[in-house]
Design an enzyme around this catalytic site. Structure first.
Site, PDB file in Angstrom:
ATOM      1  CE  LYS A  52      -3.728  -2.412   2.107  1.00  9.81           C
ATOM      2  NZ  LYS A  52      -4.521  -2.651   3.353  1.00  9.81           N
ATOM      3  CD  GLN A  96      -3.542  -4.625   6.426  1.00 12.54           C
ATOM      4  OE1 GLN A  96      -3.811  -3.568   5.833  1.00 12.54           O
ATOM      5  NE2 GLN A  96      -3.905  -5.633   5.817  1.00 12.54           N
ATOM      6  CG  ASP A 119      -9.670  -0.485   4.889  1.00 16.24           C
ATOM      7  OD1 ASP A 119      -9.189  -0.650   3.912  1.00 16.24           O
ATOM      8  OD2 ASP A 119      -8.816  -0.434   5.988  1.00 16.24           O
TER       9      ASP A 119
END
Ligand code: GUN
Length: 293
Positions: A52, A96, A119
């Protein structure tokens, strides 16, 4: 059979994003800034977060990585989220997953300002998505729909079977496939670990989205000729063939299913690269304040 090349499509979209970022910068606009929070040293999470951050650099975004040790407390993590929520330079951030067992993932997700939740995991974004309002759509479902769109795969009136009911993939992708318009308008069935007759249900599917995390679950005798197969599985299995000592296995027995499919995604190189690129798209939208001002 046509292979759906997520690597090529994601490279194309990456170019499109990089061009737009260059234009924004040239016009004196703000450089989009994504932050990632990583707790602990899980091998898979380390790789995903590194990818990412690298992709941010490739498209011209600013990125920040905030690391915590495994033993970090929930309170420390929530304080960090509060800082990121308030930091005007950061347009979007992700925490994460998975998190260590002593930290509540739900509490953490709900602490994120939904306007920075690139997200798309916050209940406000999940809820808005389910009723078709503008929102951050989570990256893997968005990436899957983008693949269907870019390959022009028909979805209207098709029977789409989703294998798996996770909050991250199964539920949102089922919601998106049944929404009005394209790529949507499908008749959706969601199967999970308690579903009897999965084979019969899959045999009636025009499109199968496999997101169970069960390596090679979908076998050749479970699909009809001409089926479209999207494989979301990425289970890491030990392997002596690779330098890293593991390889990724999808949820589809590719060798058996591919000869019967009209379109199919490989693992790796199918959905995976699209997930990261969808996160970049959401970050760009966050930077432009296009969804929430
Ligand atoms: N873990 C597995 N997939 C994801 C994802 O898309 N976002 C975050 N934050 N964690 C993940």
């Amino acid at each position: 059979m046509q292979l759906i090349d997520g690597k090529a499509i994601s490279a194309q979209i990456k170019k499109e994003i990089a061009e737009e970022v260059a234009q924004i910068k040239a016009a004196g606009g703000k450089t989009p800034h994504l932050a990632a929070v990583l707790v602990g040293h899980d091998g898979g999470s380390e790789t995903y977060v590194a990818n990412k951050i690298r992709t941010c650099e490739e498209v011209g975004f600013k990125s920040s990585l905030v690391r915590f040790e495994d033993k970090a407390s929930e309170q420390e993590l929530l304080a960090c989220i509060d800082r990121l929520n308030k930091d005007a330079d950061i347009d979007g951030f992700i925490v994460q997953l998975p998190l260590p067992g002593h930290i509540s993932e739900q509490k953490v997700i709900e602490a994120i300002d939904y306007r920075k939740d690139v997200d798309g995991f916050h209940p406000i974004n999940a809820g808005r998505m389910s009723i078709g309002l503008p929102c951050f759509v989570s990256a893997t479902p968005a990436g899957i729909l983008e693949l269907l769109k870019r390959y022009g795969i028909p979805t209207r009136g098709k029977h789409c079977v989703v294998l798996g009911r996770s909050n991250i993939v199964g539920k949102p992708v089922a919601g998106l496939m049944m929404q009005k318009g394209y790529p949507g308008d499908a008749t959706v069935t969601v199967c999970h670990s308690r579903t009897p007759n999965i084979r019969e249900i899959c045999l009636s599917a025009d499109i199968i989205i496999a997101a169970l995390g069960a390596p090679e679950f979908l076998k050749g005798d479970m699909v009809k000729d001409g089926v479209v197969v999207i494989d979301v599985g990425t289970t890491r299995v030990p392997s002596s063939e690779t330098k890293s000592g593991f390889k990724l296995k999808g949820d589809v027995a590719f060798g058996e299913v591919a000869p019967k499919a009209s379109f199919i995604t490989p693992v790796p190189g199918g959905v995976g690269p699209m997930t990261i690129i969808s996160l970049m798209k959401n970050t760009l939208l966050a930077g432009k304040k296009e969804i929430y001002s």
